[in-house]
Design an enzyme around this catalytic site. Structure first.
Site, PDB file in Angstrom:
ATOM      1  CD  GLN A  45      -3.219   0.408  -2.196  1.00  0.00           C
ATOM      2  OE1 GLN A  45      -4.182   0.141  -1.495  1.00  0.00           O
ATOM      3  NE2 GLN A  45      -2.339  -0.487  -2.543  1.00  0.00           N
ATOM      4  CD  GLU A  89     -11.107  -2.197   1.778  1.00  0.00           C
ATOM      5  OE1 GLU A  89     -10.653  -3.271   2.215  1.00  0.00           O
ATOM      6  OE2 GLU A  89     -12.047  -1.605   2.321  1.00  0.00           O
ATOM      7  N   GLY A 124      -9.182   6.985   2.762  1.00  0.00           N
ATOM      8  CA  GLY A 124      -8.497   5.830   2.183  1.00  0.00           C
ATOM      9  C   GLY A 124      -8.850   5.690   0.722  1.00  0.00           C
ATOM     10  CB  THR A 158      -0.882  -0.033   1.260  1.00  0.00           C
ATOM     11  OG1 THR A 158      -0.098  -0.603   2.329  1.00  0.00           O
ATOM     12  CG2 THR A 158      -2.080  -0.921   1.054  1.00  0.00           C
ATOM     13  CB  ILE A 169      -4.074  12.120  -2.559  1.00  0.00           C
ATOM     14  CG1 ILE A 169      -5.547  11.971  -2.985  1.00  0.00           C
ATOM     15  CG2 ILE A 169      -3.233  10.978  -3.127  1.00  0.00           C
ATOM     16  CD1 ILE A 169      -6.276  10.758  -2.430  1.00  0.00           C
ATOM     17  CG  LEU A 170      -1.850  10.640   3.140  1.00  0.00           C
ATOM     18  CD1 LEU A 170      -1.792   9.504   4.147  1.00  0.00           C
ATOM     19  CD2 LEU A 170      -1.798  11.993   3.856  1.00  0.00           C
TER      20      LEU A 170
END
Lengths: 211, 734
Positions: B627, B694, B691, B472, B618-619
């Site tokens: 991802q 997923e 996140g 990830t 968004i890091l």
């Protein structure tokens, strides 16, 4: 209809029976003495050149090239994803050609020159394909990555050498490193994280073509 | 650190490191094969023996006789572990089925023995000499059949059916309505690294080098299963070769390696073989989903119901495929429910985006069908039914919800205008070409997460947490977070993950890892900044950390000096208040797909894919994009090929390897595009992130199915959409 369903049942029966053979009685009595007689595994000496270094080993004749690399030479960059030729994680380059090292016994490689991921580059001196994978994020969990990179290096060499693939339109013209050619040739290397689009970008950069 | 009010301005907002698409810091190890995985720990465990697992040959029944004599006498064999030799074992909190079966057998390929030998080849050969007689008993293996009498499922304390308004009346009187049933099959995680563990005992303490997503959960489950104190268990999992939910919990390799090492008196390593993984471990359960939607003639949903059925072993849980339907679209009259059948197949459990992945595969086809009935564009229909509040609790707003923007920007970028509203209209040679869209939706979850941060005299910042990186990009985003907070370069940050001796993190699951784990690092860094300020006599309220220095007013001290010879360490956790209850925190996507169906053979090819995502800050756009494309690829598998075939007579998944269980390969996947919309969510955490891991999977399968329908004019409601399901109905060839 009847014949078909009978065939189906019997095919399935064999399959399930195969999984259950351990459940059939009467085998152990016969098997035990044989096992006891065989005190040591059958071994053979083999000499390989791995990443330029000559290695002489005494190996169990059942030991795959993959396990020889991982368990005996501690070259664990080559990965075991399925151990039966379905995933490509164990891809190494033998005498210039890529193979699934899990489908090959070590003793079949007497005198062969083997290049593993460790032989392509190191963390401080990456091979151009390794550097391109980092730049394009052509990996996620990293487990299929060494196999992808060994395959990618070998695929570009195959195309350069003029080896045709299933999607090569002409057998007389030299194949080019197109997306379709690379995707077709890379399809034996599964990446469940799904980095395919990025891997193609990495390969295209190394091949000098546009993705 | 308690996070109970929305984040204001904080050092992360500088975005000198966070938010930058830097290369992964672990990339040079992964690409050179020098990152060590669980079965490869020659660096820390010398001379391990090899364990080989024997799986049950029946799905349900009892071992009537087990003969180990020949195996014990075989060359190199050190010991054999069975349920009998192991004695009573507990069962982990997160396991439904026992990890070591016998004499009772709960599912096919449940582990029943471990042979430990000097070499892998010897262990494998000896395993084949074990003779087991089974008394097979009848089992329940057919989901459709078992669902007929299956009870409604209710979470403890909650009603089994969620009802808002009067669904029946509203649906009955709706001028336009849809009532359709969709099926999704059982799916396998099929991660590339098989489950593996190297176990080493030192007295009564065991160290397990393993491949695991949730270190603290699993440490607890090892202790519980083996009946030993938690303090005697250490799990180490720095690299995980894919998990997707399949490594959330301990599996047979962990327990058998520990038992084998104990019995053999030396370290033992165990891996599940690929053909054993699918039936021995867990899978995403199949679903049968009925969806009813009623709407007014102008396309406003007035009634929506989603009912799903799935199965699991006794004591297991349902696939929560109806969850998103409670939140995704407006509509005054609503109903959801789940039925849970008892099945004696292998254990069903979480796989990437449990619930939403199969739920949206059904719901987003239903939305496409409904749009067609209404004569509306499928994007316009979704936009007309957008909601900015929880439809069940209108006082509860979404913290951020840019679904409409995702769909409209995606439409623009993808060239949606070129799509023919009428299916089977566009041809390219022998190919029928179509476009499909679907909404993506997945919640963002707040989970406590801790970290320790140390600063040494060389100015190196070391972050330690039991957080995992399962591909990830955790190593990298944690380094970016610590660099931002401490004012150093990313190269000055060392990240140590996946060790149960480190502070307990959120772990990797449910796309909660990135936001929570970095927020935990943020909390620890805040504490370290305070410790540094205090040591220097600075007012911690007005210090800045930049360029390797800490400044206050006109004073400036190098971090190397501030650390001193002894260095400084701080540890803290992010803990959450009620913001996640006050606000509905979710992530959104618009998925766009162009697919081609061969007019003669029915073969399907995906030509283009685009995901537009709104998922908080968004890091690292590079690893976040990966991802998403990875999830889109898994969605392509679910749409087109992935299906565990159930043998309903003998009770097992027949296609239990990577040749039988097909997953996408290079040739299946075109170039993929991802767009992240600008978004920060101050209610989510100090990182203002959510996140994406997923989200990229949620909805994409339906977008593919809708594109195929738009190409071919044949609606397939049973996944995967393989050519046998539409070839007989394709348009006539001229």
């Amino acid at each position: 209809m009847d014949i078909k369903s009978e065939t189906e049942v019997s095919r399935r029966g064999v399959l399930v029976g195969g999984a259950m053979t351990a459940g059939l009685a009467a085998i152990p009595a016969a098997a035990a003495p044989v096992a006891a007689q065989q005190e040591r595994p059958m071994t053979m000496p083999v000499t390989l050149t791995v990443n330029g270094k000559k290695q002489t080993l005494e190996v169990d004749t059942r030991t795959t090239l993959l396990d020889t690399l991982r368990e005996h030479l501690h070259l664990t960059g080559t990965k075991k994803g399925c151990d039966h030729g379905q995933c490509g994680a164990c891809t190494v380059i033998v005498d210039g050609k890529r193979i699934n090292s899990c489908l090959s016994l070590a003793v079949m490689h007497q005198g062969d020159k083997i290049t593993t991921i460790e032989g392509l580059g190191t963390p401080d001196h990456l091979h151009p394909m390794q550097a391109a994978f980092v730049k394009h994020d052509g990996y996620q969990c990293g487990y299929c990555t060494p196999g992808q990179i060994c395959s990618a290096v070998a695929v570009l060499a195959e195309i350069k050498a003029g080896t045709p693939s299933h999607v090569t339109a002409s057998l007389t013209d030299a194949p080019r490193a197109t997306n379709a050619e690379m995707r077709e040739r890379m399809s034996g290397n599964i990446c469940r994280c799904g980095a395919y689009s990025n891997i193609l970008d990495a390969m295209s950069e190394v091949a000098g073509t546009n993705a | 650190m308690k996070f109970d009010t929305p984040a204001g301005q904080n050092p992360i907002d500088q975005l000198k490191h966070v938010g930058k698409p830097i290369d992964r810091i672990d990339g040079k190890y992964k690409t050179t094969g020098t990152a060590p995985y669980a079965y490869e720990r020659h660096d820390v465990v010398a001379n391990p023996a090899y364990g080989y697992v024997v799986g049950a040959a029946v799905a349900k029944g009892r071992i009537s006789r087990i003969d180990l004599a020949a195996a014990k006498a075989a060359p190199g064999v050190l010991t054999i572990v069975t349920a009998e030799s192991a004695g009573p074992l507990g069962k982990g909190n997160f396991n439904t089925a026992k990890l070591l079966g016998g004499p009772e057998i709960d599912h096919y390929h449940q582990a029943v023995a471990l042979v430990v030998a000097e070499t892998f080849e010897q262990a494998r050969a000896a395993a084949a000499l074990i003779v087991i007689d089974y008394a097979r008993t009848a089992g329940r293996f057919d989901l459709e059949k078992e669902l007929k009498d299956a009870p409604l499922y209710s979470e403890k304390g909650k009603p089994p059916v969620t009802k808002i308004g009067d669904f029946d009346a509203a649906f009955g009187s709706a001028p336009v309505k849809l009532d359709a049933t969709y099926t999704t099959p059982d799916h396998s995680h099929a991660m590339m690294e098989p489950h593996a563990t190297t176990a080493k005992w030192d007295g009564d303490k065991v160290t397990l080098y393993t491949s695991n997503q949730m270190i603290a959960w699993s440490k607890g489950d090892v202790a519980k299963t083996l009946g030993i104190p938690k303090d005697n268990v250490r799990l180490v999992s720095p690299y995980v070769g894919g998990g997707f939910g399949g490594k959330l919990f301990i599996r047979a390799d962990v327990i058998l390696a520990a038992l084998g090492a104990k019995a053999a008196g030396r370290p033992v390593k165990v891996t599940l073989t690929r053909p054993m993984m699918i039936n021995n471990t867990t899978h995403r359960p199949a679903t049968i989903q009925r969806i009813r939607i009623g709407a007014s003639a102008d396309g406003k949903i007035t009634a929506i119901a989603h009912e799903s059925g799935s199965g699991d072993l006794p004591g297991g849980g349902p696939e929560t495929a109806v969850s998103q339907t409670r939140l995704l679209y407006a509509g005054a009259n609503r109903l959801t429910s789940m039925r849970l059948a008892v099945l004696d197949l292998p254990e069903g459990n979480a796989m990437r985006a449990p619930g939403e992945a199969p739920g949206l595969m059904a719901l987003e086809i239903a939305m496409d069908e409904m749009a067609e009935k209404l004569g509306m564009d499928p994007i316009a229909f979704r936009v007309a039914n957008d909601t900015q509040v929880d439809p069940e609790k209108p006082e509860r707003r979404f913290s951020q919800r840019q679904l409409v923007q995702c769909l409209e920007q995606g439409a623009e970028r993808f060239g949606w205008k070129q799509r023919s509203a009428k299916p089977a209209q566009r041809r390219d040679g022998q190919w029928l070409v179509g476009m499909g869209v679907a909404a993506g939706f997945r919640n963002s979850m707040a989970m406590k997460s801790a970290a320790r941060v140390a600063l040494d005299k060389k100015g190196i910042v070391t972050v330690s947490t039991d957080m995992t990186d399962i591909g990830t990009g955790t190593y990298t985003i944690i380094a970016q977070t610590a660099a931002e907070m401490m004012g150093v370069d990313v190269a000055k940050v060392v990240v140590q993950l996946g060790d149960s001796d480190h502070p307990v993190s959120a772990g990797s699951g449910g796309q909660w890892g990135a936001n929570n784990a970095t927020a935990g690092v943020y909390a620890a860094c805040v504490k370290l900044r305070e410790a540094i300020a205090q040591k220097l006599g600075f007012n911690s309220a007005d210090v800045t950390f930049a360029d390797g220095k800490v400044r206050s007013g006109n004073r400036s001290v190098a971090l190397t000096e501030a650390a001193g010879d002894a260095g400084l360490v701080a540890e803290d956790a992010i803990e959450y208040g009620t913001l996640s209850k006050t606000y509905q925190q979710s992530t959104f996507a618009g998925h766009f797909v162009e697919a081609a169906v061969h007019s003669l053979t029915g073969e399907v090819r995906i030509r283009r894919m685009l995901a537009v995502c709104a998922a908080g800050r968004i890091l690292n756009p590079k690893s976040a994009r990966s991802q998403v494309i990875g999830a889109m690829t898994m969605g392509a598998g679910a749409a087109l090929m992935e299906e565990l075939a159930v043998d309903t007579r003998f009770g097992f998944f027949v296609n239990h390897d990577l040749a039988g269980y097909e997953v996408p390969v290079h040739a299946d996947i075109p170039h993929q595009d991802v767009i992240f919309l600008d978004e920060v969510d101050p209610t989510s955490s100090p990182m203002k992130a959510k996140g994406v891991g997923e989200l990229g999977l949620c909805g994409v399968g339906a977008a593919i199915a809708n594109a195929i329908y738009n190409a071919s004019g044949v609606r397939v409601r049973d996944y995967p959409v393989t050519l046998d399901k539409h070839i007989a109905h394709l348009p006539p060839v001229a």
